[in-house]
Structures are given as structure tokens and as C-alpha cells.
Design a protein around this motif. Structure first.
Motif, PDB file in Angstrom:
ATOM      1  N   PHE A  51       0.816  -1.223   0.000  1.00 29.80           N
ATOM      2  CA  PHE A  51       0.000   0.000   0.000  1.00 29.80           C
ATOM      3  C   PHE A  51       0.851   1.276   0.000  1.00 29.80           C
ATOM      4  O   PHE A  51       0.624   2.187   0.782  1.00 29.80           O
ATOM      5  N   ILE A  52       1.820   1.348  -0.895  1.00 26.32           N
ATOM      6  CA  ILE A  52       2.681   2.532  -0.935  1.00 26.32           C
ATOM      7  C   ILE A  52       2.467   3.318  -2.228  1.00 26.32           C
ATOM      8  O   ILE A  52       3.328   4.072  -2.656  1.00 26.32           O
ATOM      9  N   GLU A  53       1.284   3.144  -2.848  1.00 23.54           N
ATOM     10  CA  GLU A  53       1.037   3.842  -4.113  1.00 23.54           C
ATOM     11  C   GLU A  53       0.876   5.338  -3.940  1.00 23.54           C
ATOM     12  O   GLU A  53       1.025   6.111  -4.867  1.00 23.54           O
ATOM     13  N   HIS A  54       0.547   5.774  -2.706  1.00 19.24           N
ATOM     14  CA  HIS A  54       0.501   7.211  -2.423  1.00 19.24           C
ATOM     15  C   HIS A  54       0.756   7.412  -0.936  1.00 19.24           C
ATOM     16  O   HIS A  54       0.443   6.550  -0.112  1.00 19.24           O
ATOM     17  N   PRO A  55       1.343   8.558  -0.562  1.00 18.04           N
ATOM     18  CA  PRO A  55       1.663   8.792   0.853  1.00 18.04           C
ATOM     19  C   PRO A  55       0.429   9.176   1.647  1.00 18.04           C
ATOM     20  O   PRO A  55      -0.626   9.483   1.099  1.00 18.04           O
ATOM     21  N   GLY A  56       0.576   9.179   2.965  1.00 12.81           N
ATOM     22  CA  GLY A  56      -0.521   9.637   3.820  1.00 12.81           C
ATOM     23  C   GLY A  56      -1.122   8.527   4.638  1.00 12.81           C
ATOM     24  O   GLY A  56      -1.226   7.384   4.181  1.00 12.81           O
ATOM     25  N   GLU A  57      -1.525   8.874   5.854  1.00 14.53           N
ATOM     26  CA  GLU A  57      -2.113   7.896   6.768  1.00 14.53           C
ATOM     27  C   GLU A  57      -3.625   7.854   6.587  1.00 14.53           C
ATOM     28  O   GLU A  57      -4.387   8.245   7.451  1.00 14.53           O
ATOM     29  N   LYS A  58      -4.053   7.367   5.430  1.00 13.47           N
ATOM     30  CA  LYS A  58      -5.471   7.280   5.134  1.00 13.47           C
ATOM     31  C   LYS A  58      -5.768   5.929   4.521  1.00 13.47           C
ATOM     32  O   LYS A  58      -5.032   5.439   3.657  1.00 13.47           O
ATOM     33  N   SER A  59      -6.856   5.320   4.985  1.00 17.65           N
ATOM     34  CA  SER A  59      -7.236   4.001   4.510  1.00 17.65           C
ATOM     35  C   SER A  59      -7.412   3.996   2.997  1.00 17.65           C
ATOM     36  O   SER A  59      -7.877   4.962   2.398  1.00 17.65           O
ATOM     37  N   ARG A  60      -7.020   2.883   2.384  1.00 20.18           N
ATOM     38  CA  ARG A  60      -7.244   2.719   0.948  1.00 20.18           C
ATOM     39  C   ARG A  60      -8.674   2.269   0.665  1.00 20.18           C
ATOM     40  O   ARG A  60      -9.094   2.219  -0.478  1.00 20.18           O
ATOM     41  N   LEU A  61      -9.422   1.956   1.725  1.00 21.16           N
ATOM     42  CA  LEU A  61     -10.820   1.551   1.588  1.00 21.16           C
ATOM     43  C   LEU A  61     -11.705   2.732   1.985  1.00 21.16           C
ATOM     44  O   LEU A  61     -11.976   2.950   3.158  1.00 21.16           O
ATOM     45  N   ARG A  65     -15.559   2.978   7.769  1.00 31.56           N
ATOM     46  CA  ARG A  65     -15.749   4.071   8.734  1.00 31.56           C
ATOM     47  C   ARG A  65     -14.425   4.549   9.317  1.00 31.56           C
ATOM     48  O   ARG A  65     -14.258   5.720   9.599  1.00 31.56           O
ATOM     49  N   VAL A  66     -13.525   3.614   9.543  1.00 31.88           N
ATOM     50  CA  VAL A  66     -12.227   3.960  10.124  1.00 31.88           C
ATOM     51  C   VAL A  66     -11.259   4.285   8.994  1.00 31.88           C
ATOM     52  O   VAL A  66     -10.841   3.404   8.247  1.00 31.88           O
ATOM     53  N   GLN A  67     -10.913   5.560   8.859  1.00 30.90           N
ATOM     54  CA  GLN A  67     -10.082   6.012   7.755  1.00 30.90           C
ATOM     55  C   GLN A  67      -8.621   6.243   8.141  1.00 30.90           C
ATOM     56  O   GLN A  67      -7.831   6.708   7.334  1.00 30.90           O
ATOM     57  N   ASN A  68      -8.255   5.954   9.387  1.00 28.63           N
ATOM     58  CA  ASN A  68      -6.857   6.060   9.795  1.00 28.63           C
ATOM     59  C   ASN A  68      -6.047   4.958   9.116  1.00 28.63           C
ATOM     60  O   ASN A  68      -6.607   3.983   8.618  1.00 28.63           O
ATOM     61  N   TYR A 111      -5.284  -3.893   9.362  1.00 29.29           N
ATOM     62  CA  TYR A 111      -5.766  -5.276   9.347  1.00 29.29           C
ATOM     63  C   TYR A 111      -6.855  -5.464   8.288  1.00 29.29           C
ATOM     64  O   TYR A 111      -6.813  -6.406   7.493  1.00 29.29           O
ATOM     65  N   VAL A 112      -7.814  -4.528   8.252  1.00 31.23           N
ATOM     66  CA  VAL A 112      -8.918  -4.634   7.294  1.00 31.23           C
ATOM     67  C   VAL A 112      -8.416  -4.480   5.856  1.00 31.23           C
ATOM     68  O   VAL A 112      -8.853  -5.196   4.949  1.00 31.23           O
ATOM     69  N   ASN A 113      -7.496  -3.542   5.640  1.00 29.72           N
ATOM     70  CA  ASN A 113      -6.940  -3.366   4.300  1.00 29.72           C
ATOM     71  C   ASN A 113      -6.211  -4.619   3.835  1.00 29.72           C
ATOM     72  O   ASN A 113      -6.283  -4.992   2.663  1.00 29.72           O
ATOM     73  N   ILE A 114      -5.505  -5.279   4.748  1.00 27.74           N
ATOM     74  CA  ILE A 114      -4.825  -6.516   4.392  1.00 27.74           C
ATOM     75  C   ILE A 114      -5.836  -7.598   4.027  1.00 27.74           C
ATOM     76  O   ILE A 114      -5.692  -8.289   3.005  1.00 27.74           O
ATOM     77  N   LEU A 115      -6.860  -7.749   4.867  1.00 27.20           N
ATOM     78  CA  LEU A 115      -7.874  -8.770   4.588  1.00 27.20           C
ATOM     79  C   LEU A 115      -8.509  -8.569   3.216  1.00 27.20           C
ATOM     80  O   LEU A 115      -8.807  -9.535   2.508  1.00 27.20           O
ATOM     81  N   SER A 116      -8.709  -7.313   2.852  1.00 27.93           N
ATOM     82  CA  SER A 116      -9.357  -7.025   1.562  1.00 27.93           C
ATOM     83  C   SER A 116      -8.463  -7.368   0.380  1.00 27.93           C
ATOM     84  O   SER A 116      -8.938  -7.441  -0.763  1.00 27.93           O
ATOM     85  N   SER A 117      -7.167  -7.576   0.642  1.00 27.46           N
ATOM     86  CA  SER A 117      -6.211  -7.806  -0.453  1.00 27.46           C
ATOM     87  C   SER A 117      -5.628  -9.214  -0.465  1.00 27.46           C
ATOM     88  O   SER A 117      -4.819  -9.533  -1.343  1.00 27.46           O
ATOM     89  N   LEU A 118      -5.995 -10.053   0.499  1.00 29.75           N
ATOM     90  CA  LEU A 118      -5.385 -11.382   0.605  1.00 29.75           C
ATOM     91  C   LEU A 118      -5.541 -12.193  -0.678  1.00 29.75           C
ATOM     92  O   LEU A 118      -4.619 -12.907  -1.089  1.00 29.75           O
TER      93      LEU A 118
END
Length: 237
Positions: A51-61, A65-68, A111-118
């Protein structure tokens, strides 16, 4: 890496293979500090920065609800082909309630971002992924000995008037905040943002690895006035 049939569907650098060392920096120009984390990688494992396609501490999903988002997520495939995900967050002082809550959101989002990409990642799907969590810090706020001590009041950020009975005025908030500290000192981060209404959303992140940063003197070439620099070298064992 991504499965071959999905390589060209995703943006470049969503998954990037790494070797030797991964350097992560946290820079806060307002608070005037920089934290530099060097992850020393094992030769016997294969590593990918996710998940390094763009900088910033924001969810890729964006629908979550949780965008950190954590500072870095590393995907490791060890010599036995076991998949391991390392979720890492850097905080100058993590032991405040505000920061502990934020870290819990960042861990959950990672964790959620990883699950979405497994499904799209190339590893043996018969292996159960392992998740590891890390917090790098400079100043760790100590757990107060008693709920109503001055140290406890300062640590949990409650505004208390002279002569005010802390336990009577803030019983629920005090209890909640001290629980967060107790969990932190047991190397545990708890996400409970919605648990009052939806208890099933509560998540517990156990065995959090803590990394205590030290002053980094090797920054003379880029040192700024009144800026503090910290560094930590971590072996991915």
C-alpha cells in the motif's frame, strides 16, 4: 507480490519487493521532531512493502468508517512459506488516551486493508496468515499508580478544577482511560470505538512489540534548529 493475473490491474507500487533494509520516517514539523525506523530484513525471508502507491495515513478503503492508516505494512513470506504481516505505527508519545485510540484505529484499518487484499497476494493460501503489531515511540507515558493521583490526572488529560473530586466528576471517563493505560502496559491495544452500541466490533491486538527510539546524532547534513531527531534499528527476527 501480486498474483500474475492481477499485476497490471493494480496501480504501480501497491506491492513493492524489498531486501536488506526498509527505512520509515515520521516527521512532524509542528512538534519539530523526526523519527527514523530502520527495519533490518532477514536473508531467509522475502519481504514486500504494501500500500505505498501514495503517501498519507489514510485508509485505501474509502467505504470503511475507520479512515486512519498505519505508517507501514510489511508482508513477509518466511523460509517455510508462512505469510506474516507486520503493521507498524510510530508515535512520539503513544501513552496518551488520544494516541492509544488513534493507534487502535490505525491497527484495525491496516488489518482490514490486508484482509481485503489477501486474494490478490501471491502466497500459499493453505497457510494461515500471522499478524504482528508494533509501536515505535520516544516518550512512553507511565501508568499512574492510582486513579486520583496528580500524575494520573495529567496523564489522562482531564481538566480538573481545584478541590474537584475526580472520581465523582469523571467516573466513566476515568475508568475508560485507565483501562486503556492498563492494556497498553500489558502490550495490548484495544479498538472499542463502537463497542458500546456494537460490542461485536471490539478488537484486541495482543503482543504489541514496543520500540523505544533514541536520539539520532547522525543527521548533521539535514539538521534544523530546534528540531529533535530519533532513530531505532529493528531486526526482523
Amino acid at each position: 507480490m501480486l498474483l500474475k493475473e492481477w499485476e497490471h490491474i493494480f496501480k504501480p507500487n501497491v506491492v513493492k519487493k524489498k531486501s536488506g533494509k526498509i527505512t520509515v520516517t515520521e516527521i512532524d514539523k509542528q512538534e519539530k521532531f523526526e523519527m527514523e525506523l530502520n527495519l533490518i530484513l532477514k536473508d531467509t525471508s522475502t519481504y514486500y512493502h504494501l500500500f505505498i502507491e501514495h503517501p498519507g495515513e489514510k485508509s485505501r478503503l474509502t467505504h470503511c468508517r475507520v479512515q486512519n492508516f498505519p505508517d507501514v505494512i510489511i508482508f513477509e513470506v518466511d523460509q517455510n512459506q508462512n505469510p506474516i504481516f507486520h503493521i507498524i505505527e510510530l508515535k512520539l508519545s503513544p501513552g496518551s488516551v488520544t494516541n492509544l485510540k488513534k493507534i487502535s484505529k490505525q491497527f484495525l484499518s491496516g488489518y482490514v486493508n490486508i484482509l481485503s487484499s489477501l486474494y490478490f497476494l501471491d502466497f500459499n493460501k493453505e497457510k494461515t496468515p500471522e499478524f504482528k503489531y508494533y509501536v515505535g515511540y520516544v516518550n512512553e507515558v507511565p501508568l499512574p499508580d492510582h486513579e486520583d493521583t496528580l500524575e494520573g490526572i495529567e496523564a489522562i488529560n482531564l481538566k480538573v478544577s481545584p478541590g474537584e473530586d475526580l472520581k465523582k466528576q469523571h467516573p466513566k471517563k476515568l475508568r475508560t482511560q485507565n483501562e486503556a493505560f492498563k492494556e497498553w502496559h500489558k502490550d495490548t491495544i484495544v479498538f472499542d470505538e463502537f463497542s458500546m452500541k456494537y460490542p461485536e466490533t471490539r478488537r484486541i491486538f495482543n503482543n504489541v512489540e514496543k520500540m523505544g527510539f533514541l536520539v539520532n546524532d547522525n543527521v548533521n547534513d539535514r539538521r534544523e534548529v530546534n528540531f529533535s531527531y530519533y532513530k531505532y534499528d529493528f531486526n526482523m527476527i
